[in-house]
Design a protein around this motif. Structure first.
Motif, PDB file in Angstrom:
ATOM      1  N   ASN A   4       0.860  -1.151  -0.036  1.00 47.76           N
ATOM      2  CA  ASN A   4       0.055  -0.078  -0.095  1.00 47.76           C
ATOM      3  C   ASN A   4       0.666   1.360   0.146  1.00 47.76           C
ATOM      4  O   ASN A   4       0.600   2.249  -0.727  1.00 47.76           O
ATOM      5  CB  ASN A   4      -1.111  -0.058   1.127  1.00 47.76           C
ATOM      6  N   SER A  54       1.940   1.651  -3.456  1.00 45.49           N
ATOM      7  CA  SER A  54       1.072   2.063  -4.338  1.00 45.49           C
ATOM      8  C   SER A  54       0.793   3.442  -4.350  1.00 45.49           C
ATOM      9  O   SER A  54       0.716   4.352  -5.071  1.00 45.49           O
ATOM     10  CB  SER A  54      -0.077   1.047  -4.393  1.00 45.49           C
ATOM     11  N   ASN A  55       0.775   3.994  -3.021  1.00 41.50           N
ATOM     12  CA  ASN A  55       0.722   5.439  -2.767  1.00 41.50           C
ATOM     13  C   ASN A  55       1.643   6.129  -3.431  1.00 41.50           C
ATOM     14  O   ASN A  55       1.503   7.505  -3.959  1.00 41.50           O
ATOM     15  CB  ASN A  55       0.529   5.655  -1.265  1.00 41.50           C
ATOM     16  N   LYS A  57       1.034   6.501  -7.017  1.00 40.25           N
ATOM     17  CA  LYS A  57       0.002   7.400  -7.351  1.00 40.25           C
ATOM     18  C   LYS A  57       0.043   8.689  -7.199  1.00 40.25           C
ATOM     19  O   LYS A  57      -0.445   9.340  -7.907  1.00 40.25           O
ATOM     20  CB  LYS A  57      -1.469   6.829  -6.256  1.00 40.25           C
ATOM     21  N   GLY A  66      -6.556   2.574   2.753  1.00 38.03           N
ATOM     22  CA  GLY A  66      -5.219   1.903   2.627  1.00 38.03           C
ATOM     23  C   GLY A  66      -4.336   2.157   3.956  1.00 38.03           C
ATOM     24  O   GLY A  66      -3.815   1.123   4.650  1.00 38.03           O
TER      25      GLY A  66
END
Ligand SMILES: Nc1ncnc2c1ncn2[C@@H]1O[C@H](COP(=O)(O)OP(=O)(O)O)[C@@H](O)[C@H]1O
Ligand SMILES: [Mg+2]
Length: 395
Positions: free
Chosen positions: A293, A296-297, A300, A358
């Motif tokens: 997570n 992925s942050n 992003k 998340g």
């Protein structure tokens, strides 16, 4: 030998009862109950096992003598344990010589390193339902008495009500937030569908409507699974599996999964893992979820051509990792809200799709390992998330 019921103990029970009514935080509550139990009955330790009717098993939810992670993995069968008997009979029980008593379920003792000599177990009943048991272990002096039993039964009854209230409160809170959060994606989908029915809408716009429907349904399904994860973690129903493993390979493996998505966005993913790291005792899959997570942050919420650095570190009594990005950063007014459920920094909705769950999941997982998760950030320059876990000598 008759004991005279001591006024002190009743006084103490009264204080505890008032104290229990004052919190709706389930974790805090369970902890207070077990400490009160060992205190009231003059026992070396105390624990709470909650009853799972569907699975016919009992799970440790709090204990004065066990660390969170060890405890979370421990399950006691209803058939073949004193706790199970107490649940079935709805009657308290005293076992004065546990090692010799066939009713005592001793299989856990290798894991817990706790030798049970004597045991006092009472049911926790509310609204005519047994929700679990409260146990006092190893009377410090002599044997558990009838008075101890009465005290613990009274505490168990209060505890049952308090636990049930805390659970209901938690659920209502969480579910009303979920319902609230469902409104936005549902409204977008509904609007898009309405527009699609209009014949005069140009082809290009139709395409965009279909994309909205796709991304919003994806987000709804992410929300559903993240929400279930979080609900499990918050209610203490998540099961933790203690594994012994090396952090380096876990980070490498997770980075390998995220390298493609990073490169697709023109981002560089760097790894900094020292050669010699101590082994870690933790739930490997759940920690992987944390790393995933955070990475992925970092993907992003990065800027074009940015970098992400995943680094491990260790010191005498802790081990950890950090995920650093060169992204949009987080302003000081948002930093304090980062780990709240459903929270998204205003403006990030346009950058990437997300649920805002998340980081709450990460925090729960890290805290179940007695660790900490922190964020440092400079708006416009990037953010660093750091996870620290204590190293235990009892590996
Ligand atoms: N590395 C980061 N840089 C900037 N903002 C971030 C970063 N990580 C998280 N955030 C902000 O915190 C919010 C919550 O993160 P998270 O709980 O993982 O939700 P999600 O990824 O679903 O948006 C994000 O929506 C974003 O606003
Ligand atoms: Mg996220």
């Amino acid at each position: 030998m008759m004991e005279t019921p001591s006024l002190d103990r009743y006084q103490r029970l009264r204080e505890i009862t008032l104290d229990l009514a004052s919190t709706l935080d389930l974790g805090v509550l369970l902890n207070r109950i077990v400490h009160a139990a060992s205190d009231l009955t003059g026992a070396q330790a105390a624990s709470i096992l909650l009853y799972d009717e569907a699975k016919q098993e009992m799970r440790f939810e709090a204990a004065t003598n066990l660390e969170e992670l060890t405890m979370r993995g421990l399950v006691v069968p209803v058939e073949g344990s004193v706790a199970g008997l107490v649940v079935q009979k709805r009657q308290p029980m005293i076992i004065s010589d546990a090692p010799e008593d066939p009713r005592h379920y001793s299989q856990l003792e290798q894991v817990t390193h706790f030798q049970t000599r004597s045991l006092l177990v009472v049911p926790m009943i509310t609204k005519n339902k047994v929700i679990g048991v409260l146990e006092s272990l190893n009377k410090r002096e002599g044997q558990f008495s009838h008075e101890d039993q009465e005290m613990l039964c009274a505490l168990g009854a209060q505890a049952a009500v308090a636990i049930e209230n805390a659970r209901l409160f938690q659920q209502s809170d969480l579910i009303s937030e979920l319902i609230h959060e469902l409104r936005t994606p549902l409204a977008s989908i509904s609007t898009a569908a309405h527009l699609l029915l209009r014949p005069e809408i140009p082809e290009e716009q139709r395409r965009r409507m279909v994309e909205v429907i796709q991304s919003e349904t994806f987000r709804l399904s992410e929300m559903a699974s993240s929400f279930l994860d979080l609900a499990r973690l918050e209610s203490g129903r998540a099961q933790f599996q203690p594994d012994v493993f090396e952090l380096g390979p876990l980070l490498e493996e997770t980075a390998a999964v995220m390298r493609n998505p990073a490169n697709e966005k023109g981002l560089t993913l760097n790894l900094q893992i020292p050669g010699k790291l101590p082994v870690l005792k933790a739930d490997r899959n759940k920690l992987k979820q944390v790393v995933l997570n955070l990475l992925s942050n970092a993907i992003k919420y990065n800027r074009p051509q940015g970098t992400i650095t995943l680094a491990a570190f260790t010191s005498q009594d802790e081990i950890g990792f950090s995920v650093q990005d060169t992204g949009v950063g987080i302003g000081p007014e948002s930093l304090t809200h980062m780990f709240e459920k459903f929270y998204r920094v205003p403006g990030t909705e346009e950058m990437a799709s997300g649920t805002g769950l998340g980081l709450s999941i990460c925090k729960r997982i890290v805290e179940a390992h007695q660790g900490t998760i922190e964020v440092e950030s400079q708006a416009g320059a990037g953010s660093t998330f750091t996870v620290r876990l204590p190293l235990k000598e009892n590996l």
